[in-house]
Design a protein around this motif. Structure first.
Motif, PDB file in Angstrom:
ATOM      1  N   ARG A  50      33.148 -34.418  -2.758  1.00 47.12           N
ATOM      2  CA  ARG A  50      32.414 -35.105  -3.831  1.00 47.12           C
ATOM      3  C   ARG A  50      30.987 -35.436  -3.390  1.00 47.12           C
ATOM      4  O   ARG A  50      30.050 -35.360  -4.171  1.00 47.12           O
ATOM      5  CB  ARG A  50      33.114 -36.426  -4.213  1.00 47.12           C
ATOM      6  CG  ARG A  50      34.338 -36.270  -5.091  1.00 47.12           C
ATOM      7  CD  ARG A  50      34.667 -37.572  -5.824  1.00 47.12           C
ATOM      8  NE  ARG A  50      34.897 -38.714  -4.954  1.00 47.12           N
ATOM      9  CZ  ARG A  50      36.058 -39.009  -4.375  1.00 47.12           C
ATOM     10  NH1 ARG A  50      37.120 -38.232  -4.566  1.00 47.12           N
ATOM     11  NH2 ARG A  50      36.178 -40.070  -3.608  1.00 47.12           N
ATOM     12  N   ILE A  53      28.980 -31.652  -3.022  1.00 51.68           N
ATOM     13  CA  ILE A  53      29.102 -30.476  -3.909  1.00 51.68           C
ATOM     14  C   ILE A  53      27.859 -30.247  -4.770  1.00 51.68           C
ATOM     15  O   ILE A  53      27.414 -29.108  -4.950  1.00 51.68           O
ATOM     16  CB  ILE A  53      30.389 -30.540  -4.774  1.00 51.68           C
ATOM     17  CG1 ILE A  53      30.551 -29.240  -5.578  1.00 51.68           C
ATOM     18  CG2 ILE A  53      30.411 -31.753  -5.704  1.00 51.68           C
ATOM     19  CD1 ILE A  53      31.905 -29.075  -6.233  1.00 51.68           C
ATOM     20  N   LEU A  54      27.243 -31.323  -5.261  1.00 47.80           N
ATOM     21  CA  LEU A  54      26.093 -31.125  -6.160  1.00 47.80           C
ATOM     22  C   LEU A  54      24.870 -30.629  -5.390  1.00 47.80           C
ATOM     23  O   LEU A  54      24.084 -29.823  -5.898  1.00 47.80           O
ATOM     24  CB  LEU A  54      25.799 -32.414  -6.937  1.00 47.80           C
ATOM     25  CG  LEU A  54      26.959 -32.862  -7.850  1.00 47.80           C
ATOM     26  CD1 LEU A  54      26.607 -34.157  -8.576  1.00 47.80           C
ATOM     27  CD2 LEU A  54      27.340 -31.775  -8.849  1.00 47.80           C
ATOM     28  N   THR A  55      24.724 -31.105  -4.161  1.00 49.14           N
ATOM     29  CA  THR A  55      23.645 -30.606  -3.299  1.00 49.14           C
ATOM     30  C   THR A  55      23.833 -29.110  -3.030  1.00 49.14           C
ATOM     31  O   THR A  55      22.876 -28.334  -3.070  1.00 49.14           O
ATOM     32  CB  THR A  55      23.662 -31.359  -1.944  1.00 49.14           C
ATOM     33  OG1 THR A  55      23.701 -32.753  -2.205  1.00 49.14           O
ATOM     34  CG2 THR A  55      22.456 -31.005  -1.103  1.00 49.14           C
ATOM     35  N   LEU A  57      25.491 -26.990  -4.873  1.00 47.78           N
ATOM     36  CA  LEU A  57      25.256 -26.259  -6.120  1.00 47.78           C
ATOM     37  C   LEU A  57      23.761 -26.015  -6.322  1.00 47.78           C
ATOM     38  O   LEU A  57      23.328 -24.921  -6.679  1.00 47.78           O
ATOM     39  CB  LEU A  57      25.856 -27.052  -7.293  1.00 47.78           C
ATOM     40  CG  LEU A  57      25.510 -26.600  -8.701  1.00 47.78           C
ATOM     41  CD1 LEU A  57      25.824 -25.125  -8.917  1.00 47.78           C
ATOM     42  CD2 LEU A  57      26.275 -27.441  -9.734  1.00 47.78           C
ATOM     43  N   LYS A  58      22.966 -27.047  -6.063  1.00 48.33           N
ATOM     44  CA  LYS A  58      21.518 -26.914  -6.219  1.00 48.33           C
ATOM     45  C   LYS A  58      20.981 -25.874  -5.238  1.00 48.33           C
ATOM     46  O   LYS A  58      20.170 -25.019  -5.588  1.00 48.33           O
ATOM     47  CB  LYS A  58      20.858 -28.276  -5.992  1.00 48.33           C
ATOM     48  CG  LYS A  58      19.358 -28.245  -6.158  1.00 48.33           C
ATOM     49  CD  LYS A  58      18.800 -29.560  -6.636  1.00 48.33           C
ATOM     50  CE  LYS A  58      17.330 -29.477  -7.059  1.00 48.33           C
ATOM     51  NZ  LYS A  58      16.560 -28.387  -6.489  1.00 48.33           N
ATOM     52  N   VAL A  87      40.826 -30.539  -7.398  1.00 46.79           N
ATOM     53  CA  VAL A  87      40.405 -31.252  -8.617  1.00 46.79           C
ATOM     54  C   VAL A  87      38.901 -31.518  -8.578  1.00 46.79           C
ATOM     55  O   VAL A  87      38.179 -31.302  -9.560  1.00 46.79           O
ATOM     56  CB  VAL A  87      41.174 -32.580  -8.785  1.00 46.79           C
ATOM     57  CG1 VAL A  87      40.552 -33.425  -9.893  1.00 46.79           C
ATOM     58  CG2 VAL A  87      42.638 -32.321  -9.092  1.00 46.79           C
ATOM     59  N   THR A  88      38.409 -31.976  -7.421  1.00 52.10           N
ATOM     60  CA  THR A  88      36.985 -32.278  -7.275  1.00 52.10           C
ATOM     61  C   THR A  88      36.115 -31.101  -7.709  1.00 52.10           C
ATOM     62  O   THR A  88      35.175 -31.237  -8.494  1.00 52.10           O
ATOM     63  CB  THR A  88      36.681 -32.598  -5.791  1.00 52.10           C
ATOM     64  OG1 THR A  88      37.474 -33.715  -5.411  1.00 52.10           O
ATOM     65  CG2 THR A  88      35.223 -32.899  -5.576  1.00 52.10           C
ATOM     66  N   ALA A  90      37.056 -28.390  -9.425  1.00 48.17           N
ATOM     67  CA  ALA A  90      37.297 -27.989 -10.813  1.00 48.17           C
ATOM     68  C   ALA A  90      36.518 -28.876 -11.789  1.00 48.17           C
ATOM     69  O   ALA A  90      35.990 -28.403 -12.795  1.00 48.17           O
ATOM     70  CB  ALA A  90      38.795 -28.046 -11.122  1.00 48.17           C
ATOM     71  N   LEU A  91      36.415 -30.178 -11.479  1.00 45.59           N
ATOM     72  CA  LEU A  91      35.684 -31.102 -12.353  1.00 45.59           C
ATOM     73  C   LEU A  91      34.236 -30.666 -12.530  1.00 45.59           C
ATOM     74  O   LEU A  91      33.704 -30.649 -13.641  1.00 45.59           O
ATOM     75  CB  LEU A  91      35.707 -32.516 -11.749  1.00 45.59           C
ATOM     76  CG  LEU A  91      36.974 -33.338 -11.935  1.00 45.59           C
ATOM     77  CD1 LEU A  91      36.899 -34.601 -11.080  1.00 45.59           C
ATOM     78  CD2 LEU A  91      37.172 -33.696 -13.401  1.00 45.59           C
ATOM     79  N   VAL A  92      33.596 -30.318 -11.419  1.00 44.14           N
ATOM     80  CA  VAL A  92      32.187 -29.911 -11.490  1.00 44.14           C
ATOM     81  C   VAL A  92      32.061 -28.576 -12.215  1.00 44.14           C
ATOM     82  O   VAL A  92      31.171 -28.400 -13.059  1.00 44.14           O
ATOM     83  CB  VAL A  92      31.571 -29.833 -10.074  1.00 44.14           C
ATOM     84  CG1 VAL A  92      30.166 -29.251 -10.130  1.00 44.14           C
ATOM     85  CG2 VAL A  92      31.558 -31.216  -9.431  1.00 44.14           C
ATOM     86  N   ARG A  94      34.053 -27.316 -14.523  1.00 40.31           N
ATOM     87  CA  ARG A  94      34.270 -27.535 -15.964  1.00 40.31           C
ATOM     88  C   ARG A  94      33.035 -28.163 -16.616  1.00 40.31           C
ATOM     89  O   ARG A  94      32.650 -27.796 -17.725  1.00 40.31           O
ATOM     90  CB  ARG A  94      35.453 -28.482 -16.182  1.00 40.31           C
ATOM     91  CG  ARG A  94      36.797 -27.872 -15.940  1.00 40.31           C
ATOM     92  CD  ARG A  94      37.881 -28.943 -16.123  1.00 40.31           C
ATOM     93  NE  ARG A  94      39.107 -28.536 -15.465  1.00 40.31           N
ATOM     94  CZ  ARG A  94      39.826 -29.313 -14.652  1.00 40.31           C
ATOM     95  NH1 ARG A  94      39.455 -30.564 -14.435  1.00 40.31           N
ATOM     96  NH2 ARG A  94      40.917 -28.841 -14.091  1.00 40.31           N
ATOM     97  N   THR A  95      32.457 -29.137 -15.913  1.00 37.22           N
ATOM     98  CA  THR A  95      31.326 -29.851 -16.507  1.00 37.22           C
ATOM     99  C   THR A  95      30.110 -28.936 -16.654  1.00 37.22           C
ATOM    100  O   THR A  95      29.500 -28.887 -17.723  1.00 37.22           O
ATOM    101  CB  THR A  95      30.980 -31.096 -15.665  1.00 37.22           C
ATOM    102  OG1 THR A  95      32.156 -31.903 -15.534  1.00 37.22           O
ATOM    103  CG2 THR A  95      29.886 -31.926 -16.320  1.00 37.22           C
ATOM    104  N   VAL A  96      29.763 -28.182 -15.611  1.00 39.77           N
ATOM    105  CA  VAL A  96      28.576 -27.313 -15.753  1.00 39.77           C
ATOM    106  C   VAL A  96      28.844 -26.190 -16.755  1.00 39.77           C
ATOM    107  O   VAL A  96      27.941 -25.800 -17.499  1.00 39.77           O
ATOM    108  CB  VAL A  96      28.050 -26.745 -14.407  1.00 39.77           C
ATOM    109  CG1 VAL A  96      27.568 -27.867 -13.502  1.00 39.77           C
ATOM    110  CG2 VAL A  96      29.072 -25.866 -13.710  1.00 39.77           C
TER     111      VAL A  96
END
Ligand code: ATP
Ligand code: MG
Lengths: 313, 80
Positions: A50, A53-55, A57-58, A87-88, A90-92, A94-96
Motif C-alpha cells: 500500500r 504501489i502508487l509511486t 505506478l507513477k 487485494v491491495t 486489485a483495488l488500485v 480496479r480504481t484506475v
C-alpha cells in the motif's frame, strides 16, 4: 498497437509493468525485505505494498513516457497468492481502470510467468519448469491448456530454500535463494553430505551447495521425463528460482545430451514483476477477454490448468 | 451500525463502491457487511459484534484510503 499495464503483488514483490506489442516499456519493482530468520506475513506485506504501489505506478508511466489515455487495458494478478497483498493490488487496478475508463483483466500469476518467459526467450513450444516460492510444476501446452505433468507433493522448491535460509539466518535481501546461490558457489561440489568441522569452527556453505545440487537434480529429472513423454526438444525455466545459474547449468547439460534447447531469463523477468502480468494480459485481451468489475475478486488458489488458453493454437 | 463517507461527487462514490465491493471478507463465518452509495455518500453497514467489527472496519479503512489516494493521484484532468 495494444498497450497493457500490469499490476503484480501476490507475494513480497510489488511491480507495475507496461507492454506494447511485445516490447517492455517499463517494469519497476520493490521487494518487502524482512530481517534474517523471518518470513513475510500477509498483513505486513500488504502494508508495504500500500505504501509504495502508487509511486511505482507513477514510475511505470513516466519511464514508459505514457499518459493514462495511451493504455488499452489494465491487467492485475487475480491469484494465486496471499490474500491481503492481492487485494491491495486489485483495488488500485480496479480504481484506475474506472478513472481512465479502460477494460480490466484478471490474470493468473503462473500464466504470467510462462508468457513472460515465452516472450523474452522466443521459445516456441517448450516444456516449462515453473519454480518459485509457491510453485514447483512441470508444464506442457496442449489443446488450450497449460497442463501440469508433475508438481511438488509438499512444499515448493523456493519455499524449501527460503525456509532453510531462515533457519540459519541468511539475509532475505534481495532474496534467500539468491544468497544461498552465492554462498553455495563457495562450497565445493559434494556428492555425500558435507560435514565440515575444522577445530572449533564449522562451515555451512558446503551444505548449501549440497542442497542446491540435490533439489536441482530432482528438477532436472522430472523435466527430462516430461520432455520424453511429450517428445519436446525445448525447455523453458520460469519463476524466481529459475534465475539460479547452477540450475540453468545443470538443465543445460541435460538438454545438450538430448539435443534439446534450453531457454531461461534473468531476475528482471524471472522474479515476480508487473510486465509478466501485462504480457499475459496482452495475450488475453487480444484474444477478446476482459474481466467485469463484479467478477474481479481475487483468489488465493488458482491453478495454472484452470485457465483456458484462448491465445494459442 | 453504519459508517458514512462523503465524496466530491456521486461518480467518485460509485467508483469507490465498485473497487471495494468485489472481494469477499476473508474471515469465515463472522462478518456480514454491505457497502452502498446514495448520492455522493458511500456507507458501510454491518451488524456484527464489536470485536470482529474492529478488525473488519480497520481493513475497510485501509482499503478506502488507498482508493482515495489512487483517485487523488491518477484521476484524469477534467476536459473543458
Ligand atoms: N538466484 C536464485 N536462486 C534460487 N532461488 C532464487 C534465486 N533468486 C530468487 N530465488 C527464489 O525465488 C523465489 C521467489 O520467486 P518469485 O519471484 O516467482 O515469487 P513467488 O512469490 O515465489 O511467486 P509464485 O506465486 O510464483 O510462487 C523465492 O523462493 C526466492 O528465494
Ligand atoms: Mg512468482
Amino acid at each position: 498497437m495494444t498497450i497493457v499495464i500490469g499490476f503484480e503483488g501476490s507475494a513480497n514483490k510489488i511491480g507495475v509493468g507496461i507492454i506494447k506489442d511485445g516490447e517492455v516499456l517499463s517494469n519497476p519493482r520493490r521487494t518487502y525485505i524482512t530481517p534474517p530468520g523471518q518470513g513475510f506475513m500477509p498483513s505486513d506485506t500488504a502494508r508495504h505494498h500500500r505504501a509504495v504501489i502508487l509511486t511505482i505506478l507513477k514510475e511505470a508511466l513516466d519511464e514508459a513516457g505514457l499518459k493514462p489515455q495511451d493504455i488499452d487495458c489494465v491487467a492485475y494478478t487475480k491469484g494465486p497468492g496471499m490474500g491481503a497483498p492481492l487485494v491491495t493490488v486489485a483495488l488500485v487496478a480496479r480504481t484506475v481502470a474506472q478513472l481512465w475508463d479502460k477494460p480490466l483483466l484478471g490474470v493468473n500469476h503462473c500464466i504470467g510467468h510462462i508468457e513472460m518467459g515465452r516472450l523474452i526467450t522466443k521459445a516456441h513450444n517448450p516444456t516449462v519448469l515453473y519454480v518459485s516460492g509457491g510453485n514447483t510444476q512441470v508444464i506442457a501446452y496442449s489443446e488450450r491448456r497449460y497442463r501440469i505433468f508433475g508438481e511438488t507433493i509438499d512444499i515448493a522448491v523456493g519455499n524449501c530454500l527460503d525456509r532453510f535460509a531462515r533457519v540459519i539466518k541468511i539475509s532475505n535481501d534481495p532474496s534467500p535463494g539468491y544468497n544461498i546461490e552465492q554462498m553455495a558457489k563457495k562450497g565445493t561440489q559434494y556428492v555425500e553430505l558435507p560435514y565440515t568441522v575444522k577445530g572449533m569452527d564449522v562451515s555451512f556453505s558446503g551444505i548449501l551447495s549440497y542442497i542446491e545440487e540435490t533439489l536441482f537434480s530432482m528438477l532436472v529429472e522430472i523435466t527430462e521425463r516430461a520432455m520424453a513423454h511429450c517428445g519436446s526438444q525445448e525447455v523453458l525455466i520460469v519463476g524466481g528460482v529459475g534465475c539460479n545459474l547452477r540450475l540453468q547449468e545443470m538443465m543445460g547439460v541435460m538438454c545438450e545430451e538430448r539435443g534439446a534447447k534450453l531457454f531461461s531469463t534473468d531476475e528482471r523477468f524471472c522474479i515476480d514483476n508487473g510486465a509478466m502480468i501485462a504480457q499475459a494480459g496482452w495475450e488475453m485481451f487480444r484474444s477478446g477477454q476482459v474481466t467485469e468489475l463484479e467478477d474481479s475478486w481475487i483468489t488465493q488458489r488458482f491453478r495454472t490448468d484452470e485457465v483456458e488458453v484462448t491465445w494459442r493454437a | 451500525s453504519s459508517l458514512d463517507v462523503p465524496f466530491p461527487s456521486s461518480r467518485e462514490a460509485l467508483i469507490a463502491l465498485r473497487s471495494l465491493s468485489p472481494d469477499k471478507e476473508p474471515r469465515k463465518g463472522g462478518i456480514s457487511k454491505e457497502i452502498t452509495v446514495k448520492d455522493n455518500t458511500l456507507s458501510r453497514w454491518s451488524a456484527d459484534e464489536a470485536r470482529i467489527l474492529r478488525v473488519s472496519v480497520n481493513s475497510f479503512m485501509d482499503h478506502l484510503l488507498l482508493v482515495l489516494e489512487t483517485m487523488e493521484m491518477f484521476s484524469l484532468p477534467v476536459s473543458q
